[in-house]
Design an enzyme around this catalytic site. Structure first.
Site, PDB file in Angstrom:
ATOM      1  N   HIS A  10       0.840  -1.205   0.000  1.00  0.00           N
ATOM      2  CA  HIS A  10       0.000   0.000   0.000  1.00  0.00           C
ATOM      3  C   HIS A  10       0.873   1.252   0.000  1.00  0.00           C
ATOM      4  O   HIS A  10       1.321   1.713   1.050  1.00  0.00           O
ATOM      5  CB  HIS A  10      -0.924  -0.027   1.230  1.00  0.00           C
ATOM      6  CG  HIS A  10      -1.977   1.040   1.241  1.00  0.00           C
ATOM      7  ND1 HIS A  10      -3.329   0.759   1.277  1.00  0.00           N
ATOM      8  CD2 HIS A  10      -1.882   2.396   1.241  1.00  0.00           C
ATOM      9  CE1 HIS A  10      -4.017   1.886   1.294  1.00  0.00           C
ATOM     10  NE2 HIS A  10      -3.156   2.908   1.289  1.00  0.00           N
ATOM     11  N   HIS A  12       1.178   4.987  -2.262  1.00  0.00           N
ATOM     12  CA  HIS A  12       0.741   5.885  -3.341  1.00  0.00           C
ATOM     13  C   HIS A  12       1.978   6.490  -3.979  1.00  0.00           C
ATOM     14  O   HIS A  12       2.803   7.089  -3.272  1.00  0.00           O
ATOM     15  CB  HIS A  12      -0.143   6.998  -2.778  1.00  0.00           C
ATOM     16  CG  HIS A  12      -1.382   6.481  -2.097  1.00  0.00           C
ATOM     17  ND1 HIS A  12      -2.605   6.424  -2.719  1.00  0.00           N
ATOM     18  CD2 HIS A  12      -1.575   5.953  -0.858  1.00  0.00           C
ATOM     19  CE1 HIS A  12      -3.511   5.912  -1.893  1.00  0.00           C
ATOM     20  NE2 HIS A  12      -2.904   5.614  -0.752  1.00  0.00           N
ATOM     21  N   HIS A 190      -9.736   1.416  -0.423  1.00  0.00           N
ATOM     22  CA  HIS A 190      -9.581   2.123   0.847  1.00  0.00           C
ATOM     23  C   HIS A 190     -10.943   2.130   1.545  1.00  0.00           C
ATOM     24  O   HIS A 190     -11.931   2.582   0.969  1.00  0.00           O
ATOM     25  CB  HIS A 190      -9.172   3.571   0.625  1.00  0.00           C
ATOM     26  CG  HIS A 190      -7.726   3.787   0.330  1.00  0.00           C
ATOM     27  ND1 HIS A 190      -7.100   3.251  -0.756  1.00  0.00           N
ATOM     28  CD2 HIS A 190      -6.779   4.502   1.000  1.00  0.00           C
ATOM     29  CE1 HIS A 190      -5.831   3.633  -0.747  1.00  0.00           C
ATOM     30  NE2 HIS A 190      -5.602   4.390   0.301  1.00  0.00           N
ATOM     31  N   GLU A 193     -10.896   3.603   7.126  1.00  0.00           N
ATOM     32  CA  GLU A 193      -9.855   4.527   7.603  1.00  0.00           C
ATOM     33  C   GLU A 193     -10.596   5.700   8.259  1.00  0.00           C
ATOM     34  O   GLU A 193     -10.431   5.962   9.439  1.00  0.00           O
ATOM     35  CB  GLU A 193      -8.990   5.004   6.424  1.00  0.00           C
ATOM     36  CG  GLU A 193      -7.897   6.005   6.812  1.00  0.00           C
ATOM     37  CD  GLU A 193      -7.218   6.669   5.606  1.00  0.00           C
ATOM     38  OE1 GLU A 193      -7.814   6.676   4.502  1.00  0.00           O
ATOM     39  OE2 GLU A 193      -6.098   7.203   5.777  1.00  0.00           O
ATOM     40  N   ASP A 271       1.884   3.952   3.129  1.00  0.00           N
ATOM     41  CA  ASP A 271       0.866   4.847   2.557  1.00  0.00           C
ATOM     42  C   ASP A 271       1.510   5.982   1.757  1.00  0.00           C
ATOM     43  O   ASP A 271       1.557   5.914   0.523  1.00  0.00           O
ATOM     44  CB  ASP A 271      -0.032   5.392   3.675  1.00  0.00           C
ATOM     45  CG  ASP A 271      -1.460   5.668   3.247  1.00  0.00           C
ATOM     46  OD1 ASP A 271      -1.829   5.319   2.126  1.00  0.00           O
ATOM     47  OD2 ASP A 271      -2.215   6.235   4.069  1.00  0.00           O
ATOM     48  N   ASP A 272       1.983   7.011   2.431  1.00  0.00           N
ATOM     49  CA  ASP A 272       2.595   8.193   1.784  1.00  0.00           C
ATOM     50  C   ASP A 272       3.784   8.618   2.654  1.00  0.00           C
ATOM     51  O   ASP A 272       3.688   9.617   3.391  1.00  0.00           O
ATOM     52  CB  ASP A 272       1.575   9.335   1.722  1.00  0.00           C
ATOM     53  CG  ASP A 272       0.251   8.897   1.097  1.00  0.00           C
ATOM     54  OD1 ASP A 272       0.174   8.853  -0.140  1.00  0.00           O
ATOM     55  OD2 ASP A 272      -0.690   8.588   1.860  1.00  0.00           O
TER      56      ASP A 272
HETATM   57  N1  ADE Z   1      -4.498   9.025  -0.925  1.00  0.00           N
HETATM   58  C1  ADE Z   1      -3.248   9.059  -0.463  1.00  0.00           C
HETATM   59  N2  ADE Z   1      -3.205   8.658   0.806  1.00  0.00           N
HETATM   60  C2  ADE Z   1      -4.473   8.363   1.177  1.00  0.00           C
HETATM   61  C3  ADE Z   1      -5.075   7.908   2.371  1.00  0.00           C
HETATM   62  N3  ADE Z   1      -4.375   7.654   3.471  1.00  0.00           N
HETATM   63  N4  ADE Z   1      -6.408   7.737   2.366  1.00  0.00           N
HETATM   64  C4  ADE Z   1      -7.124   7.999   1.280  1.00  0.00           C
HETATM   65  N5  ADE Z   1      -6.606   8.415   0.134  1.00  0.00           N
HETATM   66  C5  ADE Z   1      -5.289   8.608   0.078  1.00  0.00           C
HETATM   67 ZN    ZN Z   2      -3.670   4.903   1.039  1.00  0.00          ZN
END
Ligand code: ADE
Ligand code: ZN
Length: 326
Positions: A10, A12, A190, A193, A271-272
């Site tokens: 996961h 992005h 997703h 969350e 994630d990011d």
């Molecule tokens: N796009 C990038 N990170 C995200 C996240 N944590 N939740 C939803 N969309 C995303």
């Molecule tokens: Zn994500």
């Protein structure tokens, strides 16, 4: 922790962009990035919705297939440095040529070439998952799904949905997920969350996904947790992301260990990473510190992740050897 071989499901691609790369590209193209960076050079945002806005603002500098090739290289260098041997990344045709199939093919080709080169000289394998953006709405999602369906194959292996979970319902995107499934793509969404257990139930029922991005708020409904465990649904858990964005107030409040103990297939991702000041090794360190996870558990996590990967069996067999030799 860096040495342990890792599998990340996961991530992005734009969200993994090193801030220095985005700043440099902004300068090269004279694009105004006011509001994107804090004084110390990291990304700056106040909450989840603002994070999505800053993400999209930073993404504006990525204008050509070559920009995406540079991004892919930079992200894979960082991931390989963290001990990641296999990674799946979310790609959005919305940002790559506005979901025009012809343009998308060129972006995809550039990313794939960069990934092939990184596989040769960094020993990391990448696969792509086309991801529509929930707050862009169902019509844009259909255009992304068409891009995905047209390019499905050994490298483009999945379809998913990211973006603002508070906008619309999973069922609004069923047409796109049906199209992707019919093209042979594997599915993830997703959910759970920002939305509660119902969001996870709807993603499973209406989109028929086999993995859930995050899914952690399933913990609020133990009957759902048991269903996830029984049905082998895999959660792509990103604990550092959840803590930084405030889904949970602190690491010790994160449900990953309770989900794992109750039999859910949990995996670990970032994630990011630069947005959340994390890396795969930092996630592992925090899991060790907070829940006492040791090498044996991390080994199980990597195997669960590889089992749940969307790549073909030959690739899995090859990567499994990398997990054994450590
Ligand atoms: N796009 C990038 N990170 C995200 C996240 N944590 N939740 C939803 N969309 C995303
Ligand atoms: Zn994500």
């Amino acid at each position: 922790m860096k040495e342990l071989p890792k599998v990340e499901l996961h991530l992005h691609l734009e969200g993994a962009a090193p801030p220095e790369l985005i700043r440099r590209m902004g300068q090269e193209k004279s694009i105004n990035l006011t509001g994107v960076f804090a004084e110390d050079g990291t990304y700056k945002y106040t909450d989840f919705v603002h994070f999505l806005e800053v993400y999209e603002a930073a993404t504006q500098v990525l204008k050509t297939p070559d920009d995406y090739a540079r991004l892919t290289r930079a992200v894979l260098e960082e991931s390989a440095e963290q001990g990641v041997v296999y990674c799946e990344t979310f790609l959005s045709p919305d940002f790559c040529g506005g979901s025009d199939v012809g343009a998308w093919r060129e972006y995809l080709h550039a990313m794939q070439e960069a990934a092939d080169r990184a596989e040769r000289d960094l020993g990391i394998t990448l696969r792509g998952i086309v991801t529509c953006i929930r707050h862009f709405g169902p019509e844009k999602a259909k255009a992304s799904a068409l891009c995905a369906a047209e390019t499905a194959g050994d490298w483009l292996v999945g379809f998913g949905i990211a973006g603002d979970e508070n906008k619309g319902r999973p069922g609004d995107f069923a047409y796109s997920f049906d199209m992707a499934r019919e093209a042979g793509l594997r599915l993830t969404a997703h959910a759970g969350e920002w939305g509660g257990p119902q969001s996870v139930r709807e993603a499973l029922r209406d989109l028929k996904v086999e993995r859930i991005g995050h899914g952690v708020r399933a913990i609020e409904d133990l009957a759902l947790v048991d269903e996830l465990a029984e049905n082998g649904v895999v959660l792509e858990v990103c604990p550092g992301s959840n803590v930084t964005l405030g889904v949970y107030s602190k690491w010790s409040a994160h449900p990953i260990e309770r989900l794992r103990e109750r039999g859910v297939k949990v995996t670990v991702s970032t994630d990011d990473p630069p947005f959340f000041h994390t890396t795969m090794s930092r996630e592992y360190e925090a899991l060790n510190r907070t829940f006492g996870w040791d090498e044996e558990i991390f080994d199980q996590i990597a195997r669960t992740s590889l089992d749940a990967a969307f790549c073909d069996e030959a690739t899995k067999t090859r990567i499994a050897k990398r997990l054994e030799t450590s």
